[in-house]
Scaffold this motif. Structure first.
Motif, PDB file in Angstrom:
ATOM      1  N   ASN A 321       0.801  -1.224   0.000  1.00 21.89           N
ATOM      2  CA  ASN A 321       0.000   0.000   0.000  1.00 21.89           C
ATOM      3  C   ASN A 321       0.832   1.272   0.000  1.00 21.89           C
ATOM      4  O   ASN A 321       0.277   2.375  -0.002  1.00 21.89           O
ATOM      5  CB  ASN A 321      -1.008   0.008   1.155  1.00 21.89           C
ATOM      6  N   ILE A 343      -2.830  -5.543  -3.525  1.00 21.69           N
ATOM      7  CA  ILE A 343      -2.120  -4.554  -2.707  1.00 21.69           C
ATOM      8  C   ILE A 343      -2.062  -5.073  -1.281  1.00 21.69           C
ATOM      9  O   ILE A 343      -3.079  -5.119  -0.575  1.00 21.69           O
ATOM     10  CB  ILE A 343      -2.825  -3.179  -2.743  1.00 21.69           C
ATOM     11  N   ARG A 345      -0.481  -5.216   2.737  1.00 23.91           N
ATOM     12  CA  ARG A 345      -0.129  -4.272   3.786  1.00 23.91           C
ATOM     13  C   ARG A 345       1.380  -4.117   3.847  1.00 23.91           C
ATOM     14  O   ARG A 345       2.127  -5.090   3.762  1.00 23.91           O
ATOM     15  CB  ARG A 345      -0.653  -4.780   5.129  1.00 23.91           C
ATOM     16  N   VAL A 359      -3.920   3.946   1.024  1.00 25.03           N
ATOM     17  CA  VAL A 359      -4.859   3.624  -0.040  1.00 25.03           C
ATOM     18  C   VAL A 359      -6.253   3.817   0.534  1.00 25.03           C
ATOM     19  O   VAL A 359      -6.593   3.263   1.585  1.00 25.03           O
ATOM     20  CB  VAL A 359      -4.668   2.180  -0.540  1.00 25.03           C
ATOM     21  N   VAL A 379      -7.155  -5.705  -1.640  1.00 20.87           N
ATOM     22  CA  VAL A 379      -6.558  -4.450  -1.210  1.00 20.87           C
ATOM     23  C   VAL A 379      -6.750  -4.237   0.286  1.00 20.87           C
ATOM     24  O   VAL A 379      -7.798  -4.558   0.858  1.00 20.87           O
ATOM     25  CB  VAL A 379      -7.170  -3.271  -2.013  1.00 20.87           C
TER      26      VAL A 379
END
Length: 592
Positions: A321, A343, A345, A359, A379
Motif C-alpha cells: 500500500n 495490494i 499491507r 490507499v 486491497v
C-alpha cells in the motif's frame, strides 16, 4: 414394439453422443451436475474426468478417489485450512500427504500432474513419487508445503526426467545442500517452469541455473530465492526464451547497469529489493511488461508512479500500500488492460504521511473508472466510503474476485457503516465468485449482512471479518447465498446456535471455518448442525506467536476455532488436540 425399439435406440444414441461430448466438459460444476443425472452419466463422468481438485484432504479418502476416478491425469489436493498461512492453525493440525502418495504410487497409472497445497510432505513421500511416477510425471507443485528437505528434492531431480513444472513457492524446505538443483540440471531437458520463490534455499549455484537454461530450451518461467543478480548474467544470456523472472537481489551495485541485460522476451518480472537505482535495467522493456511483482521492492509512492506510467501493457500488478492513492491514479491512467491488482499491507507503516502508504476511497474510485477490465482486486485500505464501493459496482463489471481489508491504523473512518456500498457492489458485479470483506466493529450492520446474503447469488467462497451486530443478522444472511460452498469468518460476535442454524440454511455449504464466536460451555449448541457425514472440529483457544508489521514474533491469544466440513472419510484421528463431533452415517458429494 416400435416404441420400445425407439426408446432403446434413443438411449443408445444418447450414450454415444454423451461419450463424445463428456471429455469436452471441463468446468467442475458442470461435471458435478452431469454426474447426478443418472447412474450411466455418473459412470461416464468417472471414466472421462481428467482433473480433480479436493479442497480439503479430509473430505474423502485416497481409496474412494481411486475407486471413482481411475483415469485421472491431474490432481490438486489441499491440506491445512487457509488460516494456516497466518499462523492461526496449530502446527500439529495435520494435512499429511503420505496416504495419498501411497495410493498414487500403487493405483493411478495415468496421473501426470500433482499439486499439493498447504500439506505436510516427507522426503520419503518424494522418494516414493520419484521411484513410481518419475518417468511420467510432468508437473509437481509443492505449494506452501512443509516437512521435507533438499534430500527429497534430490530424488525428484534425479528421476523425474520429463518434468516440465517444478513449483516450490513459499514452502518450508530444510536445506542440506544444493545438489538437488544440480541433479535437475543434469537430467532434465524439457523443463518449462522452475519456481522456488520465497523459500530459504540459499545454496543454489548459478552454474546449475545456467546448465538448466542451456539444456532446457523451452524454459519460460524461473522464480528463485535471494541470489545476487550480478551472478545471473550468464543465465540471462543463455535463457533466451524466458518470459518470466522473479527473485534475486541486488546486494552489489554495478558501476554500470548496462551490464545487466535481461532476456528479450521477458514480460513478467519481480526483482526483490529493487530500488530506484535499478530502474535503468527495467525501463528498456517496461512497455512490454504484462506482470509486475513489487511486493518486495524498495520503492516509495513517487517511484511507483515513475515505473507504472512506463508499463501501458500491464495486466497484473502486485505491490504494497506504499503505492498510495496517487499511484493508483497513475495506474488508472496508464494501464487500461489491468486485470489483476493485489495490494498487500506494508511491512512498516510508521511515520508515513498522507501520500505515502495510504490507499483509500480516492484511489479505488480512480481505479474503478480507469481499469474497466479488472477481474481481481485484493486491497488493504486505510479509509473507505460507500461511494467508492458503489463506483466499483458501477464500473468493474468483469470483477470475479474482490477482497478488502480495512486497516486499524486510522481511528476515524469517514463513512461507516458500509451497508449501502456493499449492496451496490454486489448488485453491480454479477460475475463475482469470491468475496472477502474484513472491516471492524460497526463497519457492517445486520442490514448490510443481509444485503450480502441477498445479492451474492453466484459467490462460492466468502471471508467475513468483524461484520454484523447480532445473531439476527447472520440468520438473515444465511437466507441467501445459494451458491456458497466455503465460508470463513473471524472476529464475529455470533453464538454457536446461530452458527449452527445458519449452516443448515446455507444449502450449498461444504466448509465452515470460524475464529472468535460466543461459545457455549461445552459446545453442545453446535450439535444443532450435526447431520450425515458432517465433521465438526473444535480447536481450543491457545497462545501462539505471529509476525508483526516489522517481522518480529509477538505472542498473542488465539480464540477458539470451529472447523466443519462434509467428509466421506468420517471423523479423523490424527489431530489429538481437537474435539471432534462424530458425524452420522450417510452420503455427501465432496470432490469437484
Amino acid at each position: 414394439m416400435e416404441d420400445r425399439s425407439l426408446n432403446r435406440m434413443n438411449s443408445g444414441m444418447s450414450d454415444v453422443v454423451l461419450g463424445c461430448v463428456m471429455p469436452y466438459i471441463h468446468d467442475p460444476k458442470d461435471r458435478d451436475a452431469v454426474s447426478l443425472v443418472c447412474k450411466r452419466w455418473y459412470e461416464l463422468d468417472a471414466l472421462t474426468r481428467k482433473h480433480v481438485t479436493i479442497a480439503l484432504c479430509y473430505t474423502t479418502s485416497p481409496d474412494r478417489l481411486r475407486r471413482r476416478f481411475r483415469h485421472l491425469e491431474s490432481l490438486k489436493l489441499k491440506g491445512k485450512p487457509r488460516a494456516a498461512m497466518f499462523n492461526l492453525i496449530p502446527e500439529d493440525w495435520g494435512g499429511y500427504v503420505t496416504p495419498w502418495v501411497r495410493e498414487i504410487a500403487e493405483s493411478f497409472n495415468c496421473l501426470k500432474s500433482l499439486h499439493f497445497r498447504r500439506m505436510i510432505v516427507r522426503d520419503s513421500d518424494l522418494e516414493l513419487l520419484a521411484r513410481t511416477r518419475g518417468r511420467v510425471l510432468l508437473a509437481l507443485k509443492l505449494d506452501k508445503c512443509s516437512g521435507f528437505s533438499t534430500d527429497g528434492l534430490l530424488h525428484i531431480g534425479r528421476s523425474c526426467k520429463n518434468l516440465k513444472t517444478l513449483f516450490l513457492e513459499e514452502s518450508f524446505i530444510a536445506e542440506n545442500d544444493g545438489d538437488w538443483l544440480h541433479e535437475l540440471a543434469l537430467n532434465n531437458t524439457v523443463l518449462e517452469t522452475l519456481n522456488f520463490y520465497m523459500t530459504d534455499l540459499a545454496q543454489v549455484r548459478y552454474e546449475d541455473l545456467e546448465l538448466i537454461a542451456r539444456n532446457c530450451r523451452s524454459l519460460i518461467s524461473v522464480k528463485i530465492s535471494d541470489r545476487e543478480i550480478l551472478d545471473l548474467l550468464g543465465f540471462f544470456r543463455i535463457a533466451t526464451a524466458l518470459e518470466e523472472f522473479c527473485g534475486g537481489s541486488f546486494n552489489e551495485q554495478p558501476e554500470n547497469y548496462s551490464v545487466v541485460s535481461l532476456p528479450p522476451k521477458l514480460c513478467r518480472l519481480g526483482l526483490s529489493y529493487m530500488g530506484k537505482n535499478e530502474f535503468p535495467i527495467v525501463f528498456p522493456f517496461a512497455s512490454q511488461l504484462k506482470k509486475l511483482d513489487l511486493l518486495y521492492a524498495l520503492l516509495d509512492t513517487d517511484d511507483h508512479c515513475m515505473l507504472i506510467q512506463r508499463c501501458p501493457s500491464l495486466e497484473v500488478l502486485e505491490t504494497r500500500n506504499v503505492i498510495g492513492d496517487r499511484g493508483l491514479e497513475v495506474l488508472a491512467q496508464s494501464c487500461k488492460r489491468l486485470k489483476r491488482l493485489r495490494i498487500e499491507r506494508g511491512a512498516d507503516e510508521q511515520g508515513m504521511d498522507d501520500e505515502q502508504g495510504l490507499v483509500s476511497q480516492r484511489g479505488l474510485i480512480a481505479l474503478a473508472q480507469g481499469c474497466l477490465e479488472l477481474e481481481y482486486l485484493a486491497v488493504y485500505v486505510s479509509d473507505i466510503t460507500n461511494a467508492s464501493l458503489e463506483y466499483i459496482g458501477s464500473y468493474s463489471k468483469n470483477l470475479c474476485d474482490f477482497r478488502l481489508v480495512l486497516l486499524d491504523r486510522e481511528e476515524r473512518i469517514s463513512d461507516l457503516p458500509l451497508d449501502d456500498g456493499v449492496r451496490a457492489l454486489l448488485r453491480g458485479c454479477e460475475k463475482l465468485r469470491r468475496f472477502a470483506f474484513y472491516v471492524r466493529p460497526g463497519g457492517l450492520t445486520d442490514l448490510g449482512l443481509s444485503y450480502i446474503g441477498k445479492y451474492s447469488q453466484n459467490v462460492r467462497w466468502m471471508l467475513l471479518g468483524s461484520v454484523g451486530e447480532s445473531d439476527a443478522g447472520l440468520l438473515e444472511f444465511a437466507k441467501g447465498c445459494p451458491s456458497l460452498q466455503k465460508l470463513e469468518m473471524r472476529g464475529c460476535i455470533f453464538s454457536e446456535r446461530a452458527l449452527a442454524d445458519a449452516v443448515l440454511q446455507l444449502t450449498s455449504l461444504r466448509y465452515l471455518w470460524v475464529q472468535g464466536y460466543r461459545a457455549s460451555s461445552n459446545g453442545s449448541d453446535l450439535m444443532a448442525m450435526a447431520r450425515p457425514f458432517w465433521n465438526i472440529e473444535l480447536i481450543p483457544a491457545r497462545r501462539g506467536g505471529v509476525p508483526n508489521a516489522v517481522g518480529e514474533t509477538v505472542i498473542v491469544e488465539h480464540p477458539a476455532h470451529i472447523l466443519a466440513y462434509y467428509s466421506l472419510a468420517g471423523p479423523r484421528t490424527d489431530f489429538p488436540n481437537a474435539n471432534t463431533v462424530i458425524p452420522l452415517d450417510a452420503e455427501a458429494f465432496v470432490t469437484a
